[in-house]
Design a protein around this motif. Structure first.
Motif, short mmCIF file in Angstrom:
data_model
loop_
_atom_site.label_atom_id
_atom_site.label_comp_id
_atom_site.label_asym_id
_atom_site.label_seq_id
_atom_site.Cartn_x
_atom_site.Cartn_y
_atom_site.Cartn_z
N ASP A 1 -7.44 22.85 -21.33
CA ASP A 1 -7.49 24.13 -20.63
C ASP A 1 -7.41 23.98 -19.12
N ASN A 2 -8.00 22.93 -18.57
CA ASN A 2 -7.99 22.78 -17.12
C ASN A 2 -6.98 21.72 -16.65
N ASN A 3 -5.93 21.52 -17.41
CA ASN A 3 -4.84 20.63 -17.03
C ASN A 3 -4.25 21.12 -15.71
N PRO A 4 -4.01 20.32 -14.73
CA PRO A 4 -4.01 18.86 -14.66
C PRO A 4 -5.30 18.26 -14.12
N TYR A 5 -6.38 19.02 -14.12
CA TYR A 5 -7.65 18.54 -13.56
C TYR A 5 -8.63 18.08 -14.63
N CYS A 6 -8.11 17.71 -15.78
CA CYS A 6 -8.93 17.35 -16.93
C CYS A 6 -9.23 15.86 -17.02
N GLY A 7 -8.56 15.07 -16.20
CA GLY A 7 -8.72 13.62 -16.26
C GLY A 7 -7.66 12.94 -17.10
N CYS A 8 -6.93 13.70 -17.90
CA CYS A 8 -5.88 13.11 -18.74
C CYS A 8 -4.80 12.41 -17.92
N PRO A 9 -4.31 13.00 -16.82
CA PRO A 9 -3.27 12.31 -16.04
C PRO A 9 -3.74 10.93 -15.56
N GLU A 10 -4.96 10.86 -15.07
CA GLU A 10 -5.48 9.58 -14.58
C GLU A 10 -5.63 8.57 -15.72
N ARG A 11 -6.15 9.01 -16.87
CA ARG A 11 -6.31 8.09 -18.02
C ARG A 11 -4.95 7.61 -18.50
N LYS A 12 -3.97 8.50 -18.56
CA LYS A 12 -2.63 8.10 -18.99
C LYS A 12 -2.03 7.09 -18.02
N PHE A 13 -2.26 7.29 -16.72
CA PHE A 13 -1.71 6.37 -15.74
C PHE A 13 -2.38 5.00 -15.84
N VAL A 14 -3.68 4.97 -16.06
CA VAL A 14 -4.38 3.71 -16.24
C VAL A 14 -3.82 2.98 -17.46
N ARG A 15 -3.58 3.70 -18.54
CA ARG A 15 -2.98 3.09 -19.74
C ARG A 15 -1.61 2.50 -19.41
N TYR A 16 -0.83 3.24 -18.63
CA TYR A 16 0.50 2.78 -18.20
C TYR A 16 0.37 1.45 -17.43
N LEU A 17 -0.56 1.37 -16.50
CA LEU A 17 -0.76 0.14 -15.74
C LEU A 17 -1.16 -1.01 -16.65
N LEU A 18 -2.07 -0.75 -17.58
CA LEU A 18 -2.51 -1.80 -18.51
C LEU A 18 -1.37 -2.25 -19.42
N GLU A 19 -0.50 -1.32 -19.82
CA GLU A 19 0.65 -1.69 -20.63
C GLU A 19 1.62 -2.57 -19.85
N LEU A 20 1.82 -2.26 -18.58
CA LEU A 20 2.68 -3.10 -17.74
C LEU A 20 2.11 -4.51 -17.63
N ARG A 21 0.79 -4.61 -17.48
CA ARG A 21 0.15 -5.92 -17.42
C ARG A 21 0.28 -6.65 -18.75
N ALA A 22 0.13 -5.93 -19.85
CA ALA A 22 0.26 -6.53 -21.18
C ALA A 22 1.67 -7.07 -21.42
N GLU A 23 2.64 -6.50 -20.71
CA GLU A 23 4.02 -7.00 -20.79
C GLU A 23 4.21 -8.27 -19.96
N GLY A 24 3.15 -8.70 -19.28
CA GLY A 24 3.20 -9.93 -18.52
C GLY A 24 3.48 -9.76 -17.04
N LEU A 25 3.51 -8.52 -16.56
CA LEU A 25 3.82 -8.28 -15.16
C LEU A 25 2.59 -8.53 -14.28
N GLY A 26 2.81 -9.12 -13.12
CA GLY A 26 1.76 -9.32 -12.14
C GLY A 26 1.66 -8.11 -11.24
N PRO A 27 0.69 -8.10 -10.32
CA PRO A 27 0.49 -6.95 -9.44
C PRO A 27 1.73 -6.53 -8.65
#
Length: 151
Positions: free
Chosen positions: A66-92
């Protein structure tokens, strides 16, 4: 401070100029999310910028809260994206390059490294709790995730 507080819009001044309005430099700031979520003025952006903004919006701002985009979902999805990039073996450095290419956002490699280090420390704590609780399967799962991040 969360990693999403350290994610910035690439070419911030150029984007503000194209939109004929000031937007914050932070990609997850309220006014920036409003601009992306409402789509006002997106037609003023050049094609390449518009495509990346729409990709960012569809990949991170798409939820049914209901309170999208202020629900925290965008931030959680972005964190997941970063972790997936790291899991692919990418460095900072490579993670910063990919997120800049994908979405026209960037961070400092040191901030990404700090985020990844914090994630490993969190997994170490979770692994210890699973061990204390006698959850050997969960502990092994957490250990594998930790090793993927630490490599």
């Amino acid at each position: 401070m969360a990693i999403t507080d350290k994610i910035y819009v690439k070419n911030h001044q150029q984007l503000s100029s194209q939109l004929e309005t000031n937007i914050p430099k932070g990609a997850f700031k309220g006014a920036t999310l409003d601009m992306l979520f409402q789509g006002d003025g997106l037609e003023k952006l050049d094609d390449a910028t518009q495509e990346r903004v729409l990709d960012f919006s569809s990949d991170f701002l798409d939820c049914s809260c209901d309170n999208n985009p202020y629900c925290g979902c965008p931030e959680r999805k972005f964190v997941r994206y970063l972790l997936e990039l790291r899991a692919e073996g990418l460095g900072p450095d490579a993670i910063v390059d990919v997120m800049t290419d994908d979405y026209m956002v960037y961070a400092y490699p040191g901030d990404i490294l700090s985020f990844l280090d914090d994630a490993v420390r969190t997994l170490e704590a979770a692994e210890g709790l699973a061990r204390v609780d006698g959850e050997s399967e969960k502990r092994d799962e957490i250990r594998r995730a930790k090793q993927d991040l630490a490599r």
